[in-house]
Design a protein around this motif. Structure first.
Motif, mmCIF file in Angstrom:
data_model
loop_
_atom_site.group_PDB
_atom_site.id
_atom_site.type_symbol
_atom_site.label_atom_id
_atom_site.label_comp_id
_atom_site.label_asym_id
_atom_site.label_seq_id
_atom_site.Cartn_x
_atom_site.Cartn_y
_atom_site.Cartn_z
ATOM 1 N N THR A 122 0.839 -1.179 0.000
ATOM 2 C CA THR A 122 0.000 0.000 0.000
ATOM 3 C C THR A 122 0.877 1.233 0.000
ATOM 4 O O THR A 122 2.107 1.145 -0.056
ATOM 5 N N GLY A 123 0.245 2.401 0.046
ATOM 6 C CA GLY A 123 0.972 3.657 0.131
ATOM 7 C C GLY A 123 0.426 4.479 1.279
ATOM 8 O O GLY A 123 -0.512 4.074 1.974
ATOM 9 N N HIS A 124 0.999 5.651 1.478
ATOM 10 C CA HIS A 124 0.505 6.569 2.513
ATOM 11 C C HIS A 124 -0.758 7.253 1.977
ATOM 12 O O HIS A 124 -0.761 8.421 1.604
ATOM 13 N N PHE A 125 -1.803 6.469 1.947
ATOM 14 C CA PHE A 125 -3.063 6.880 1.323
ATOM 15 C C PHE A 125 -4.212 6.480 2.228
ATOM 16 O O PHE A 125 -4.208 5.376 2.799
ATOM 17 N N GLY A 126 -5.250 7.351 2.320
ATOM 18 C CA GLY A 126 -6.376 7.032 3.194
ATOM 19 C C GLY A 126 -5.844 6.807 4.594
ATOM 20 O O GLY A 126 -5.191 7.667 5.180
#
Length: 296
Positions: A122-126
């Protein structure tokens, strides 16, 4: 070694604010902490300028009104994410309320049943820990590779908070990496974030610009025959709940092609929900040139 005075002050302030916030009901706590980070922390920390500069570099066609909106809402999402992670059980219950969706759900379940390793990316998202929390509620314990913070005082209770969501945790250290490899080879499910600037990484594309990106997730997937699956916790319009999306596994090709596919997956999502990505990071630090054939 005695912690630096600055680290002691920062840790004391953050612990006090987090403690006071946790005394509030969840529905009040999350938006309030987001507001504090957006309206108080972000201007002092220079995050507003960072958001504006990153957008000017890779998304210059955005209207000024949209840039101003993102300068408010990006730090708000960061604040909500922090206090959600510290909320432990309440956060986990909220993520578990809605089943994950996407082409990768069946593949993930099949790999778990077969004892095949999985790397969830994942990424630094939500909220980047929402997927890990949701998987734990489905009986899938997701280990996490994380970078310990420079402020060791703050890192101690932050590590406890992320550990309460799911374990095991693997710090980026020789010992931690060795434990992570044994966990993965034993059929474990590992969670990784891949959207930091990594000076030793490969130069790949992200938003049409060069971005140094670590190949480690793809390299481990190839080495240990692990599924490589993008997953995201997408914050919903109420600001409190999430949709957990599990995308189709990335086909095994080369580390470069697989990692570029991860960048492309995240970029597509950020373009749909730009306020949910951490534009406060120096993602293009020292590697912000437009790609060949791309306009600046």
């Amino acid at each position: 070694m005695m912690p630096k005075f600055k680290h002691r002050v920062v840790n004391a302030v953050l612990r006090a604010v987090i403690g006071l916030s946790l005394a509030l009901p969840y529905r009040m706590r999350v938006p309030l902490f987001g507001w504090v980070v957006s309206r108080v922390v972000a201007p002092i920390a220079g995050w507003n300028r960072r958001v504006r500069d990153n957008l000017a570099l890779v998304w210059p066609e955005l209207p000024k009104s949209e840039v101003r909106r993102l300068m408010r809402e990006v730090p708000d999402n960061v604040g909500r994410t922090i206090i959600e992670i510290y909320s432990g059980k309440e956060f986990i219950e909220r993520t578990a309320a809605v089943p994950p969706v996407g082409e990768g759900v069946a593949a993930l379940d099949a790999a778990r049943d077969a004892g095949r390793p999985v790397i969830l990316v994942t990424g630094h998202f939500g909220n980047y820990d929402a997927s890990r929390a949701a998987m734990g509620a489905r009986g899938i314990q997701v280990g996490a590779l994380y970078m310990p913070m420079v402020n060791k005082l703050f890192n101690a209770h932050y590590e406890e908070a992320i550990g309460n969501i799911s374990r095991p945790l693997f710090p980026r250290s020789p010992r931690g990496l060795g434990q992570m490899v044994r966990f993965l080879r034993g059929g474990g499910v590992l969670g990784m974030l891949v959207d930091h600037h990594m000076s030793h990484g490969m130069t790949l594309g992200f938003f049409g610009h060069e971005a140094k990106t670590a190949l480690s997730a793809a390299e481990m997937a190839l080495k240990y025959d692990a599924l490589l699956i993008p997953t995201y916790g997408i914050r919903q319009p109420d600001g409190l709940n999430f949709q957990i999306v599990v995308e189709a596994p990335i086909p095994h090709t080369t580390p470069e092609e697989m990692t570029q596919a991860l960048n492309d997956s995240l970029e597509a999502l950020v373009r749909r929900h730009p306020e949910q990505w951490f534009w406060i990071h120096r993602r293009w630090k020292g590697a912000g040139a437009p790609l060949i054939g791309e306009e600046a």
